[in-house]
Each structure stands twice: as structure tokens, then as C-alpha cells.
Design an enzyme around this catalytic site. Structure first.
Site, PDB file in Angstrom:
ATOM      1  N   GLU A  33       0.829  -1.205   0.000  1.00  0.00           N
ATOM      2  CA  GLU A  33       0.000   0.000   0.000  1.00  0.00           C
ATOM      3  C   GLU A  33       0.861   1.252   0.000  1.00  0.00           C
ATOM      4  OE1 GLU A  33      -1.756   0.803   3.853  1.00  0.00           O
ATOM      5  OE2 GLU A  33      -3.643   1.419   2.926  1.00  0.00           O
ATOM      6  N   HIS A  35       2.497   4.626   0.950  1.00  0.00           N
ATOM      7  CA  HIS A  35       2.810   5.272   2.231  1.00  0.00           C
ATOM      8  C   HIS A  35       3.527   6.596   1.988  1.00  0.00           C
ATOM      9  CE1 HIS A  35       1.631   1.536   4.182  1.00  0.00           C
ATOM     10  NE2 HIS A  35       1.687   2.157   5.344  1.00  0.00           N
ATOM     11  N   ASP A  44       3.644  -1.799   5.635  1.00  0.00           N
ATOM     12  CA  ASP A  44       2.736  -2.619   6.452  1.00  0.00           C
ATOM     13  C   ASP A  44       3.140  -4.095   6.483  1.00  0.00           C
ATOM     14  OD1 ASP A  44       1.379  -0.301   6.971  1.00  0.00           O
ATOM     15  OD2 ASP A  44      -0.429  -0.825   5.849  1.00  0.00           O
ATOM     16  N   HIS A 119      -1.970  -3.614   9.311  1.00  0.00           N
ATOM     17  CA  HIS A 119      -2.676  -2.784   8.310  1.00  0.00           C
ATOM     18  C   HIS A 119      -4.108  -2.581   8.805  1.00  0.00           C
ATOM     19  CE1 HIS A 119      -4.268  -1.395   4.477  1.00  0.00           C
ATOM     20  NE2 HIS A 119      -4.981  -2.493   4.311  1.00  0.00           N
ATOM     21  N   GLU A 121      -7.014  -1.752   7.768  1.00  0.00           N
ATOM     22  CA  GLU A 121      -8.214  -2.301   7.132  1.00  0.00           C
ATOM     23  C   GLU A 121      -8.329  -3.822   7.257  1.00  0.00           C
ATOM     24  OE1 GLU A 121      -6.191  -0.025   6.097  1.00  0.00           O
ATOM     25  OE2 GLU A 121      -7.199   1.589   5.005  1.00  0.00           O
ATOM     26  N   HIS A 176      -1.289   7.225   9.332  1.00  0.00           N
ATOM     27  CA  HIS A 176      -0.808   6.524   8.134  1.00  0.00           C
ATOM     28  C   HIS A 176       0.341   7.285   7.452  1.00  0.00           C
ATOM     29  CE1 HIS A 176      -1.024   3.916   4.640  1.00  0.00           C
ATOM     30  NE2 HIS A 176      -0.857   5.000   3.918  1.00  0.00           N
ATOM     31  N   GLU A 181       4.804   5.448  11.767  1.00  0.00           N
ATOM     32  CA  GLU A 181       5.286   4.489  10.763  1.00  0.00           C
ATOM     33  C   GLU A 181       6.653   4.915  10.206  1.00  0.00           C
ATOM     34  OE1 GLU A 181       1.700   2.030   8.788  1.00  0.00           O
ATOM     35  OE2 GLU A 181       1.845   4.082   8.041  1.00  0.00           O
TER      36      GLU A 181
HETATM   37 ZN    ZN Z   1       0.883   1.522   7.178  1.00  0.00          ZN
HETATM   38 MN    MN Z   2      -2.058   0.272   5.943  1.00  0.00          MN
END
Ligand code: ZN
Ligand code: MN
Length: 258
Positions: A33, A35, A44, A119, A121, A176, A181
Site C-alpha cells: 500500500e 505510504h 505494512d 494494516h 483495514e 498513516h 510508521e
Molecule cells: Zn501503514
Molecule cells: Mn495500511
């Protein structure tokens, strides 16, 4: 003799011996994904794998191969599916992958399992996969598998968040590709972080609802960084990692009586 915390680096007799002795197995759930422009697509994957590796060393466990595709990115927590390179699974597919891995681990003797999500979701679809996996195992006569399921970022002390965010914590969803992160990536994979590309177009200003299709004026920063990554450092990543490892290891020991 190879002595790795990574399950897939063991031979089958070594796997059987460790699992037979009651080693807890950690299953990291990731995705591929966006970032932001300063971080790679595999954040992730790297972060939950790194947390699992450290906790597994603490408690004498093994880390199963990380699931590298997750449930679809949502604009309000990951920027959404439109960003190039974000590769996702349908919820049903993801749940069935989790189901099948859990079923396999159960059939091969794993009785202590920690599903560690990296992650946002993936949360509910992973619960579904877990439920389906345990249901299949029960039908196969395996009724004694103990499972913990968690998001690693919940294992942090208030004092650490206060130290990281003197002006107030923006919340896990908006984090995010932001300070947490980015700092953890600077700790684990600094060669994949480009701090000179950290944007300043945040923070996101979302309404408290989703819209389909995603409108142009949704409050999403074009960079895909939902809050702010400026000020990230490996040192801050170290504070976080120390919390994550200590608190997760403590919970695992408590739940599994280790
Ligand atoms: Zn992430
Ligand atoms: Mn994520």
C-alpha cells in the site's frame, strides 16, 4: 543447525520439534500500500514482521511468513485504492487466506497462535478468517488451539505518545505514513526511507463518513501522508518498538501461561 525465529527458514523436523514443544507462532498480517513519497509500499509488511520477530525472540516463538496483501485501502485510513502500487485483496479472499493458513498451522500442531495485524483495514476481515479457520479445525477434531489477535500499535504507553506528540496525538487512523510508521521504518529499514521527500500537505481533513466514489474534495492530502511525518527519527522508532515488544510479550506470556 539453523536456529531461526523465522518458521520458513527451519527444516520440517526443526519445525515439528519446536511446535511440539509448545512454541507460540506469530502470523503477521500486512499489505502492499502507498505510504507517501518518502516510504516504500511494503511498510505494512516490514513493521508487523519486525515486531513479531522481536516478540518471538522474547518468548521463544516462531514467525510464520507474513501475508503481503491485505484488505482494500480506505481513503480515511490508508489513502485509498487509487494510489499507484496499492495492491489489495477482496475481504472474502483475504479472510480465506487467513483461514487456510490458520488451518494449516493447526493441522501441523500449532496450539498457540498470535495473529498480529499491521494494516488498519485488515482488522475485521482477519477476525472472519480466524473464525472460519477455527471452525474448520473444530470440525477436524482440533479444539485446543489458543489464539490472540491484535494490532501492534495499540501496545504503547500514554507517556510515550505524549513524548512523541507534545501537541496532541492525532489518532491511529491519521497516523498513516506519518510520524509513527516513518520513525519505525527509520529504525528497521532506514535504507528505504527518503526523509528529503517528506511532504507537508497534511493533515487530512476528512468528514466522519465514507463516500463512494471518492470525491475530489475529500480532504485527502495528495501525497498520501494523512498526518505529518516531519520530525520522524530512528530514536523515536526505538521508543515505540520498545513499548510494542515489551507490552505484547507481556500479554502473550499472560495469555499462554509462558
Ligand atoms: Zn501503514
Ligand atoms: Mn495500511
Amino acid at each position: 543447525m539453523v536456529d531461526s525465529v523465522y518458521l520458513a527458514e527451519l527444516s520440517w523436523p526443526q519445525f515439528a520439534e519446536k511446535v511440539g514443544a509448545g512454541a507460540p507462532v506469530f502470523l503477521p498480517l500486512g499489505t502492499t500500500e502507498q505510504h507517501g513519497p518518502h516510504l516504500p509500499l511494503n511498510v505494512d509488511v516490514v513493521l508487523p514482521t519486525g515486531v513479531c520477530e522481536r516478540v518471538a525472540r522474547e518468548v521463544g516463538g516462531l514467525v510464520a511468513p507474513t501475508i503481503p496483501y491485505g484488505y482494500k485501502s480506505m481513503p480515511r485510513s490508508g489513502g485509498g485504492e487509487a494510489f499507484p502500487g496499492t495492491l489489495s485483496l477482496d475481504a472474502n479472499t483475504f479472510s480465506l487466506v487467513v483461514r487456510d493458513v490458520i488451518r494449516g498451522l493447526g493441522h501441523h500442531g500449532v496450539r498457540r497462535l498470535v495473529v498480529l495485524n499491521g494494516h488498519f483495514e485488515n482488522a475485521w476481515p482477519s477476525v472472519e478468517g480466524l473464525d472460519l479457520g477455527l471452525r474448520e479445525l473444530r470440525r477436524d477434531g482440533i479444539t485446543d488451539m489458543q489464539v490472540m489477535r491484535l494490532e501492534y500499535w495499540d501496545f504503547v504507553e500514554r507517556a510515550t505518545l505524549d513524548r512523541l506528540f507534545p501537541n496532541g496525538f492525532p489518532g491511529t487512523e491519521l497516523e498513516h505514513a506519518s510520524l509513527l510508521e516513518t520513525s519505525l521504518m527509520l529504525l528497521l529499514k532506514p535504507e528505504l526511507v527518503e526523509m528529503d521527500k517528506v511532504p507537508s500537505d497534511g493533515p487530512a481533513k476528512f468528514p466522519t463518513y465514507d463516500r463512494f466514489p471518492v470525491p475530489k474534495d475529500y480532504g485527502l492530502p495528495p501525497s498520501g501522508v494523512l498526518a505529518d511525518a516531519r520530525g520522524s527519527s530512528a530514536e523515536k522508532g526505538g521508543w515505540l518498538m520498545a513499548n510494542h515488544v515489551e507490552l505484547i510479550a507481556k500479554a502473550v506470556r499472560k495469555e499462554f501461561g509462558l
